[in-house]
Design a protein around this motif. Structure first.
Motif, PDB file in Angstrom:
ATOM      1  N   GLU A  68       0.857  -1.185   0.178  1.00 22.63           N
ATOM      2  CA  GLU A  68      -0.077  -0.005  -0.126  1.00 22.63           C
ATOM      3  C   GLU A  68       0.803   1.206  -0.185  1.00 22.63           C
ATOM      4  O   GLU A  68       2.014   1.208   0.582  1.00 22.63           O
ATOM      5  CB  GLU A  68      -0.855   0.043   1.105  1.00 22.63           C
ATOM      6  N   PRO A  69       0.419   2.592  -0.534  1.00 16.68           N
ATOM      7  CA  PRO A  69       1.106   3.582  -0.579  1.00 16.68           C
ATOM      8  C   PRO A  69       1.600   3.985   0.690  1.00 16.68           C
ATOM      9  O   PRO A  69       0.973   3.847   1.765  1.00 16.68           O
ATOM     10  CB  PRO A  69       0.574   4.594  -1.322  1.00 16.68           C
ATOM     11  N   TYR A  70       2.723   4.876   0.600  1.00 12.49           N
ATOM     12  CA  TYR A  70       3.190   5.911   1.526  1.00 12.49           C
ATOM     13  C   TYR A  70       1.939   6.764   2.091  1.00 12.49           C
ATOM     14  O   TYR A  70       1.363   7.086   1.078  1.00 12.49           O
ATOM     15  CB  TYR A  70       4.376   6.256   1.544  1.00 12.49           C
ATOM     16  N   THR A  71       2.155   7.299   3.121  1.00 14.39           N
ATOM     17  CA  THR A  71       1.181   8.362   3.435  1.00 14.39           C
ATOM     18  C   THR A  71       1.132   9.485   2.517  1.00 14.39           C
ATOM     19  O   THR A  71       2.439   9.905   2.113  1.00 14.39           O
ATOM     20  CB  THR A  71       1.176   8.710   5.013  1.00 14.39           C
ATOM     21  N   ASN A  72       0.128  10.343   2.413  1.00 12.75           N
ATOM     22  CA  ASN A  72       0.276  11.413   1.456  1.00 12.75           C
ATOM     23  C   ASN A  72       0.958  11.234   0.089  1.00 12.75           C
ATOM     24  O   ASN A  72       1.646  11.956  -0.390  1.00 12.75           O
ATOM     25  CB  ASN A  72       0.847  12.602   2.320  1.00 12.75           C
ATOM     26  N   SER A  73       0.633   9.994  -0.370  1.00 13.13           N
ATOM     27  CA  SER A  73       1.337   9.705  -1.736  1.00 13.13           C
ATOM     28  C   SER A  73       0.498   8.658  -2.426  1.00 13.13           C
ATOM     29  O   SER A  73       0.000   7.795  -1.577  1.00 13.13           O
ATOM     30  CB  SER A  73       2.773   9.109  -1.303  1.00 13.13           C
ATOM     31  N   ASN A  74       0.795   8.235  -3.630  1.00 12.46           N
ATOM     32  CA  ASN A  74       0.291   7.175  -4.398  1.00 12.46           C
ATOM     33  C   ASN A  74       1.383   6.308  -4.783  1.00 12.46           C
ATOM     34  O   ASN A  74       1.282   5.286  -5.329  1.00 12.46           O
ATOM     35  CB  ASN A  74      -0.213   7.625  -5.673  1.00 12.46           C
ATOM     36  N   ASP A  75       2.722   6.472  -3.988  1.00  9.06           N
ATOM     37  CA  ASP A  75       3.901   5.722  -4.072  1.00  9.06           C
ATOM     38  C   ASP A  75       4.107   4.541  -3.324  1.00  9.06           C
ATOM     39  O   ASP A  75       4.039   4.673  -2.039  1.00  9.06           O
ATOM     40  CB  ASP A  75       5.183   6.687  -4.171  1.00  9.06           C
ATOM     41  N   CYS A  76       4.286   3.432  -3.896  1.00  7.79           N
ATOM     42  CA  CYS A  76       4.473   2.208  -3.003  1.00  7.79           C
ATOM     43  C   CYS A  76       5.969   1.809  -3.107  1.00  7.79           C
ATOM     44  O   CYS A  76       6.557   0.892  -2.475  1.00  7.79           O
ATOM     45  CB  CYS A  76       3.533   1.046  -3.540  1.00  7.79           C
TER      46      CYS A  76
END
Length: 523
Positions: A293-301
């Protein structure tokens, strides 16, 4: 012939006889363990007095030569702003009379704890020097920053392509910022690697003293490359190692070193090869650990280092060579990829023996993966001190629920897994009792309590650095517990960790470290 016995409080880590009153050694072996003090012993007697004895502590994972190298580098661990970094490196350059064109490597900066909450860039480093190439190494060893002189020296220009599995940072105008991570950073480090042999040998001696200070009697070098392998051969030939060092070969680039090594699994003057090492992802505090699942405040995994197909090839090679495989896995997605791939290779090749593969760090391994690891005899080696040192950062990056479960040691125990602990030195000092305390307490630097469901007892924590760690190295028949016939490797502590308050655990000092019956450290 050296004969003596130790008398006092002894914790054997042997489940059948967990305590003893005396242990007798002859030369480098334990010849008897006594439940009562012998009255007829003919030899030297050593009273432990108020101290307590354990089997020698065993390092679950570190980078020994990396630790030695770091002793000649500029330490930025106490820098908390760009200005302090500049000041520290300028002082290092002046103190060491560094000339134009000579590399300066500075280690242990952590952008999470800088006032700017960001990585420095080449513009910041150019303020230090435009003639001296400078490389900053992040505390995680997964990323770093280089100045303009360093980029120029290595002939790296703005039009350089980002390599697969890593990236170069860029400014808004697309010029290089000097920031690198993962494969890009690793490749850059390799391109500038050079060392003064005499300096490095002196640093190896100092690094051994550091490990011994913390009671460690077996050390790991978790990434032995083509450049390091001859160094270890030289150190062994010159009998420069006073405790055992187990090296793991870079499977991706140096497989032939393991295949052709005549001493595989046999120590030669305290050095042997243990198998292979690979990387599957990056660092959670650097937000490069591969997550489901992505990092907080991000769409990046973040991202994997290897495709599923290439990892399959690497695991296949390791099993084909009947070698133990260590894989760096921080994120839950990386952990799943490792377990999935091992299961698939075993199924396809009808392989029974897996040679005890190790999941290094296992920070966010899922419970389902832990349950599946038992069938493939996979060992999680937890970097459990992250709970204290970077727990607050992980809460910021992942949110409390995910961060709280990090280093899920209790889940591993419930899944009936053998587990070990490590400090990934030089990322952290190889302080075993601090690590034991972190596993028991699970409290961050800011005092935030992480999931207490994953907390372990003092005994469970000590198993991770003694008998369990010996099992990880396939050495449970000679190390890890105080039993007749095993090596005379001991760690002596000033206080009994089973009898102090939990807050005192990390303050317990090692008073003596003994390898093969010989004292290599005494306070």
């Amino acid at each position: 012939m050296k004969k003596l016995y130790f008398n006092g409080t002894i914790y054997t880590m042997d489940e059948n006889h967990p305590t003893a009153q005396a242990v007798a050694i002859e030369d480098d072996k334990i010849i008897e363990v006594y439940q009562e003090v012998p009255t007829d012993w003919q030899g030297e007697k050593v009273d432990l007095n108020q101290n307590v004895m354990f089997p020698g502590f065993i390092d679950g994972h570190s980078h020994f030569v990396g630790c030695a190298n770091a002793l000649s580098q500029c330490d930025l661990s106490q820098c908390y702003s760009f200005a302090e970094i500049e000041e520290a490196i300028k002082a290092f350059i002046q103190e060491h009379d560094v000339k134009a064109g000579e590399w300066v490597v500075a280690n242990n900066y952590d952008h999470n704890f800088l006032a700017e909450k960001a990585h420095p860039d080449r513009i910041v480093l150019d303020r230090i020097s435009t003639d001296i190439p400078i490389l900053l190494v992040h505390v995680s060893n997964h990323m770093g920053v280089v100045n303009s002189a360093g980029l120029k020296k290595q002939n790296i220009h703005d039009d350089v392509a980002d390599p697969q599995g890593g990236k170069y940072g860029r400014f808004a105008d697309h010029s290089l910022s000097g920031y690198m991570e993962e494969n890009a950073f690793i490749d850059f480090q390799k391109s500038i690697s050079s060392f003064d042999l005499d300096v490095l040998k002196a640093n190896v001696a100092k690094a051994q003293d550091l490990y011994a200070k913390y009671g460690i009697t077996t050390i790991q070098d978790g990434m032995v490359t083509k450049e390091l392998y001859p160094l270890y051969q030289l150190l062994a030939h010159e009998k420069a190692l006073k405790m055992d060092v187990v090296g793991y070969i870079d499977l991706e680039n140096s497989r032939e070193l393991y295949v052709n090594d005549p001493q595989k699994h046999q120590y030669y003057n305290h050095f042997r090869l243990g198998g292979y090492k690979i990387f599957l992802d990056g660092s959670p505090q650097g937000r490069t650990a591969w997550m489901k699942e992505p990092y907080t405040n991000s769409n990046d995994c973040a991202y994997p280092v290897h495709s599923d197909e290439h990892l399959y090839e690497l695991v296949h090679r390791a099993l084909e060579d009947q070698a133990q495989l260590l894989a760096h896995c921080n994120g839950d997605a990386a952990a799943k990829q490792y377990v999935d791939t091992f299961e698939k290779v075993r199924h396809d090749d009808y392989v029974e023996q897996t040679y005890r593969p190790v999941m290094i760090h296992a920070q966010f391994v899922g419970n389902e993966e832990l349950k599946r690891m038992n069938a493939i005899d996979m060992i999680p080696s937890f970097f459990v001190a992250h709970t204290y040192y970077w727990g607050d950062i992980h809460i910021e990056n992942l949110g409390y629920p995910r961060a709280s479960r990090m280093s899920p040691v209790k889940d591993a125990i419930n899944a009936h897994l053998v587990y070990t602990f490590h400090q990934d030195t030089p990322v952290l000092a190889p302080d075993m009792m601090k690590t034991v305390a972190c596993a028991v307490k699970r409290v961050t630097k800011n005092g935030v309590a992480l999931s207490q469901e994953q907390s372990v007892s003092v005994l469970e924590a000590l198993k991770a650095i003694t008998i369990n760690a010996a099992y990880q190295y396939h050495e449970e028949d000679r190390k890890g517990s105080i039993e007749k016939g095993k090596q005379a490797n001991f760690t002596i502590l000033e206080k009994d960790p089973f009898k102090v308050d939990v807050d005192e655990l990390e303050t317990i000092q090692v008073t003596e470290t003994i390898v093969d019956g010989n004292t290599i450290y005494s306070r």
